[in-house]
Design an enzyme around this catalytic site. Structure first.
Site, short mmCIF file in Angstrom:
data_model
loop_
_atom_site.label_atom_id
_atom_site.label_comp_id
_atom_site.label_asym_id
_atom_site.label_seq_id
_atom_site.Cartn_x
_atom_site.Cartn_y
_atom_site.Cartn_z
CD GLU A 198 -2.61 -1.57 -0.07
OE1 GLU A 198 -2.82 -0.66 -0.89
OE2 GLU A 198 -2.92 -2.76 -0.27
CE1 TYR A 247 -4.30 -6.80 -8.07
CE2 TYR A 247 -2.78 -6.26 -6.31
CZ TYR A 247 -4.02 -6.15 -6.89
OH TYR A 247 -4.99 -5.38 -6.29
#
Ligand code: BES
Ligand code: ZN
Length: 618
Positions: free
Chosen positions: A314, A401
């Site tokens: 994050e 991803y």
């Protein structure tokens, strides 16, 4: 990320396509998932003034937008389940007038189009509106579903296209704006946003916020609840319910070091502070990179700091995603692939290569499984996606991803780490506070490396525009996992997994051990493991999840009904609960799955509920 999520969304989207007409390629509407028309008029700044009503589960107030246009006669916003009461226009002399507007009903996935007539001198417009109980971004939790159980809680999850369900906005990632907000909440509660934040509750329940850097709408975020703050470093800290605050701040002790490490890799952190908030269990994702305030699931608090790569992930979005933003969800890999690569570099800096390599190998295992599940939808395994007519959620798979990360790893190995890092640093600087498309990235790459070997360019194109994975074996060390494989083989023979063999195992070795287990092993084998290690009672959510999936898939779930139900009750993270419900449904436990879902449904966020319903209700 889980391939099951991908499969169910895909199925549902295909069914829906037949019923929809409007989400087709439209050259004047550049973004497949927003009705806004930036060529007509574009929003540049938001003044948000809202009140929260917890009894009615409703947000009500005004969104005042500063706009830019060239004598346009209208501006278009995205809305979803909003009630629009009135719109007031103002010009530069602050003369105001009611505006004519209408709502064009559009699409079950994208929501509706709010068309507002403007004048050639309109500079700002104020929309009076309220949200509905069905708002997809909002999870309203009664006090009993929080840790302290004293106050209720509300939080938002705007990515990818749900900001429009709580703010009328031009909801495409290529449109950025700054914002100020005033939020009124019941006295005793704290409000926090993706902006400058308070560290203490105030007496009147009115909070003011400022986000001075331009952000896209999907990064609009609000959390309201019984939160307290604890600093970690000079510019980092954690918010959480006071019951779990000290656990959280212990778990995230390395946060400041992570920010320093990220800066040393790819340039200065652009958002001044970096705080995180641990939300109640209903939070549907592992984490969400809301600028200045990452939202986190409580399932990363394992008690041993073993799941903190999610923090690195994050945090990395503060560069890839928040600073340089994918132009549309078709370029989602620019956000998530870059971030997953960057995450791995932070983990390597902090905890060493062997540790980071284990994480990379687990990611590649996920990717392999996703590719297998996608066999009948190979087009979705390209990095650059065509999402016209499709739900943007489809971009949310391991392709973005892990295939994205693999491409960057490929480039690192071919170009050499030092030069590659200089390139990335330059990339983030060049596109800072802008959006970028896959083609923009390729062009920047070509300009930066004019002499690059044509073979590298070819392979890059294969990664981006072709299905599957080009032939490339990354140099991640498999040493630690090879050891796990031989210990697993030994266990198959002895049914005794000696504690001294596993004493140094991290969560990641355990995950590799469980994921690699033969599904046809007998009950005796499962009891032996359970007796020695009590995996079904593990406080580590990743471990418990992997073990439960194994138990269900190997036909041994009934004996573990209580711990599996307890997990489903106290976990709202979609990545865990959706595959568990799906595995139960697929392995003869539909009744159990339906019963548990109806019992625990109110613990889950609307996006989680929607996904589970697609699996369970046929
Ligand atoms: N931005 C994503 C979460 C997201 C993506 C929400 C698309 C809605 C739509 C976030 O950064 C993310 O990737 N979270 C992952 C964790 C990560 C370590 C793989 C998650 O929630 O599992
Ligand atoms: Zn991410």
């Amino acid at each position: 990320m889980n391939s099951i999520i991908f499969k169910t969304i895909l199925l549902f989207t295909l069914i829906q396509i037949g019923c929809r007409k409007t989400n087709v390629f439209n050259p004047t509407r550049p973004d497949p998932h927003s009705f806004s028309r930036p060529d007509l008029a574009i929003t540049t700044h938001l003044d948000l003034n809202i009140r929260l009503n917890f009894d009615q589960k409703k947000i009500q107030g005004t969104a005042s937008w500063k706009i830019q246009h060239n004598a346009s006669d209208r501006i278009i916003f995205d809305i979803m389940d909003l009630t629009i009461d009135s719109v007031i226009l103002s010009d530069k002399n602050q003369n105001t007038a009611f505006a004519e507007f209408y709502v064009q009903t559009q699409d079950s996935i994208l929501g509706d189009e709010l068309v507002i007539k403007i004048h050639s001198n309109t500079e700002q417009l104020t929309i009076h509106y309220s949200t509905s109980e069905d708002a997809m971004a909002l999870q309203w939790l009664d006090a009993e579903l929080t840790s302290s159980k004293k106050y209720p809680c509300l939080f938002t999850q705007s990515q990818s296209i749900y900001a429009r369900s709580w703010i009328p906005c031009q909801d495409g990632p290529a449109i950025r704006f700054t914002y100020n907000a005033t939020v009124q909440v019941p006295v005793g509660m704290m409000a926090l946003m993706s902006a400058t934040n308070p560290t203490q509750k105030n007496k009147d329940g009115i909070y003011s916020f400022k986000m001075e850097y331009p952000i896209p709408a999907y990064l609009m975020a609000l959390a309201v609840g019984d939160f307290s703050f604890s600093p970690i470093g000079a510019r980092t800290g954690v918010y959480a319910d006071s019951m779990i605050l000290s656990e959280a701040s212990w778990e995230f002790a390395d946060l400041e070091k992570m920010v320093n490490s990220a800066e040393s890799l790819y340039g200065p952190y652009a958002w001044s502070r970096y705080d995180v908030i641990v939300l109640p269990t209903g939070f549907p994702f592992g984490g969400m990179e809301n600028p200045r305030l990452t939202f986190l699931t409580p399932t990363i608090i394992a008690g041993d700091r073993s799941l903190t790569s999610l923090l690195a992930h994050e945090l990395a979005h503060s560069w890839s995603g928040n600073l340089v933003t994918n132009a549309s969800w078709q370029d989602f890999w620019l956000n998530e692939g870059f971030t997953t690569y960057f995450e791995s570099r932070i983990m390597e800096n902090l905890y060493g290569k062997e540790y980071a390599d284990m994480l990379s190998l687990l990611g590649q295992q996920d990717l392999k499984k996703t590719l297998k599940d996608m066999a009948d939808q190979p087009g979705m395994s390209k990095l650059k996606l065509d999402l016209w007519n499709k739900d943007p959620e489809l971009s949310l798979s391991d392709i973005a991803y892990e295939k994205g990360k693999l491409l960057l790893r490929y480039l690192e190995e071919r170009i050499g780490r030092e030069e590659w890092d200089l390139f990335l640093k330059a990339y983030f600087k060049h596109f800072a506070f802008k959006s970028n498309s896959t083609e923009g990235f390729l062009q920047f790459f070509n300009n930066h490396f004019p002499q690059i070997d044509i073979k590298v360019l070819d392979t890059m194109h294969l990664f981006i525009y072709q299905e599957g994975i080009p032939d490339f074996k990354p140099g991640w060390s498999t040493k630690l996992f090879d050891q796990v494989d031989s210990i697993r083989n030994l266990f198959y023979q002895t049914y005794d997994l000696k504690k001294n063999l596993t004493a140094n195992w991290s969560t990641h070795e355990w995950l590799h051990f469980i994921r690699g287990m033969d599904l046809s092993k007998s009950e005796e084998f499962i009891s032996a493991l359970e007796k020695q290690y009590q995996l079904s009672e593990s406080k580590n959510s990743e471990l418990a999840f992997a073990w439960f999936i194994y138990l269900i898939q190997s036909g041994n779930s009934m004996k573990f009904k209580d711990p599996i139900n307890r997990f489903l009750e106290k976990t709202g993270r979609r990545k865990f609960v959706l595959p568990l419900y799906e595995a139960l449904a697929e392995h003869g436990q539909m009744e159990w799955a339906n019963g548990s879902f109806s019992n625990f449904r109110r613990h889950y966020h609307p996006v989680t509920i929607q996904s589970i319903e697609r699996v369970l209700i046929h």
